[in-house]
Scaffold this active site. Structure first.
Site, PDB file in Angstrom:
ATOM      1  N   CYS A  57      -0.949  -3.498   1.472  1.00  0.00           N
ATOM      2  CA  CYS A  57      -2.673  -3.034   0.569  1.00  0.00           C
ATOM      3  C   CYS A  57      -3.061  -2.093  -0.769  1.00  0.00           C
ATOM      4  CB  CYS A  57      -3.968  -4.018   1.271  1.00  0.00           C
ATOM      5  SG  CYS A  57      -4.064  -2.329   2.619  1.00  0.00           S
ATOM      6  N   ALA A  58      -4.294  -2.228  -1.032  1.00  0.00           N
ATOM      7  CA  ALA A  58      -3.880  -0.635  -2.024  1.00  0.00           C
ATOM      8  C   ALA A  58      -3.563   0.759  -1.064  1.00  0.00           C
ATOM      9  CB  ALA A  58      -5.707  -0.566  -2.228  1.00  0.00           C
TER      10      ALA A  58
END
Length: 478
Positions: free
Chosen positions: A27-28
């Site tokens: 993810c981020a």
């Protein structure tokens, strides 16, 4: 050879080898692993890797915090380990093999509500703003509201209800759509089902609660009450899952050349009928019992104890993922009582976790490497997302986590003790005050100060205590 190559080889070794990796996505800021045997992962060694900012396990996934360069790290990882790329959805599905039945249920609930949370956040802000301009007598010596002295604000107040009504009164449409979307069934059927639960033809749920005469569909041999389920969560969920069940079963037995005609008809019509005869009334009753129980606990003579327990234990619930169950309870409280006294405590818990990390930043102010984790984690927690703060810092040191839990409990006691209510869920952390009903904003501001000062102070005090201060602080303290 890049700056991450050595770290990646170490990570693969300490995670149990590439043969222990079922799936990995990112993810981020985090790598999300699904492991064949999670016990093979050596967490201490993994967290000693220079590029690794922390790790935790959630929803059947072993997540490793890398930071903003996670995509670069990930791309080299899959090349070195010779594994295929995966999406977050692939990882979620694979990760469920590591969950027990309760965790799977919570995971399903989280995935139902996640897509509709942005709308609920907007709705909460709109309701709060409408209350400020329409209910607070701030003009002409405290005798009139903005809407009473200004046609512009009166028109704005009226217009904004169009959006607020769409979000909250028609919430069942969002829920049934989300269930269909999550299960891979026909989304438009989910939308249509939701509309049949809130159709203008039906007596509004608020009218039913007010004792209005209920119209009926008269089939000659039986009558069915025409009741709407505006803002109701459980009736919509029960109906949505019945639709999904029927559609999936029918697709297995109906020939493909007639499935486009037969399956939608035989899925939707029986579901709508059963929803209004059985599932709606039963779901409404279940929701009422749950909301009355929670509201009763938060307004009884023992409300301080209920608040203390919830405030203290909410952060551990986040670790397990069980906190997602509170979304449905909050929404039910809103439909029954016009607001929720549960959500303010959640926002305060977010603030408390961020404040504990803030103390660690102060204690380790010379540790530039840790600031890369702690500063973004503090900001994230103050904006309502606590996982980076908890898993990256507070659980690593232990005592900040305890300080945050105690501060959260004390802030919750004050919030519940003074009757603070929120219009809606969704806005957490410091912006949570925007969700609070205007007459309670001052009291909530005091609760926020408690959630800032107590965790910060306790973390500072506990850091001096040899019982709590661990080797991590001694190693990093400047």
């Amino acid at each position: 050879m890049s700056k991450f190559t050595n770290d990646i080889h170490q990570l693969i070794e300490y995670i149990g080898g590439k043969e222990n990796i079922v799936n990995v996505s990112h993810c981020a800021t985090r790598l999300r692993f699904v492991l064949k045997d999670p016990k093979k992962a050596d967490i201490d060694k993994i967290e000693d890797i220079k590029s690794v900012k922390g790790s935790f396990t959630q929803a059947g996934q072993f997540q490793v915090i890398i930071g903003n360069e996670v995509s670069t790290f990930y791309n080299e990882l899959i090349q070195i380990a010779d594994i295929e790329e995966a999406t977050k959805e692939d990882t979620k599905v694979a990760g469920r093999q590591n969950l027990n039945p309760l965790q799977r249920l919570v995971s399903h609930l989280a995935e139902i509500f996640a897509p509709i949370i942005p709308a609920i956040v907007v709705g909460g802000l709109i309701l709060g703003f409408r209350n400020i301009i329409g209910d607070i007598k701030m003009l002409e010596g405290g005798t009139k509201t903005l809407t009473e002295v200004s046609q512009f604000w009166a028109g704005t107040h009226h217009f904004l209800w169009l959006i607020g009504e769409a979000i909250f009164h028609f919430l069942p449409v969002g829920i049934t759509w989300s269930i269909a979307r999550k299960t891979g069934t026909t989304q438009i059927l989910g939308i249509v089902l939701g509309i049949t639960l809130v159709s203008p033809q039906l007596l509004n749920a608020y009218g039913v609660a007010g004792g209005a005469e209920i119209p009926v569909w008269d089939f000659g041999f039986a009558q069915v009450q025409m009741i709407g389920y505006q803002a109701q969560v459980i009736p919509a969920m029960l109906a949505g899952y019945l639709l999904v069940f029927l559609e999936k079963k029918l697709r297995k037995v109906v020939p493909e050349y007639i499935s486009m005609i037969v399956v939608p008809f035989l899925s939707l019509v029986p579901t709508v009928l059963v929803a209004h005869i059985i599932l709606g009334p039963v779901g409404w009753k279940i929701g009422t019992v749950i909301s009355n129980g929670v509201y009763g606990g938060l307004t009884s003579t023992l409300k301080w104890l209920f608040a203390a327990l919830f405030g203290f234990l909410y952060a551990p619930l986040v670790i397990t993922g069980l906190h997602h169950m509170t979304n449905a309870i909050d929404l039910q409280l809103m439909s029954e009582f016009g607001g929720t006294n549960l959500w303010p405590m959640i926002a305060l818990s977010n603030i408390a976790q961020g404040s504990a990390v803030l103390a660690i930043i102060f204690l380790n102010k010379k540790n530039e490497e840790e600031k890369q984790v702690s500063i973004p984690a503090t900001i994230s927690a103050y904006l309502g997302v606590t996982e980076p703060a908890m898993f990256g810092i507070n659980l690593k040191y232990s005592y900040p986590f305890l300080g945050a839990m105690i501060g959260s409990a004390l802030a919750a006691i004050f919030s519940v003790g003074t009757g603070v209510m929120a219009n809606s869920i969704g806005v957490g952390g410091l912006p949570g005050i925007l969700s609070i009903q205007p007459q309670h904003m001052g009291k909530f501001a005091i609760a926020m100060l408690i959630a800032i000062i107590v965790p910060f102070g306790l973390t500072m005090v506990l850091s001096k205590n040899k019982k709590w201060a661990n080797k991590e602080l001694a190693k990093h303290k400047g």
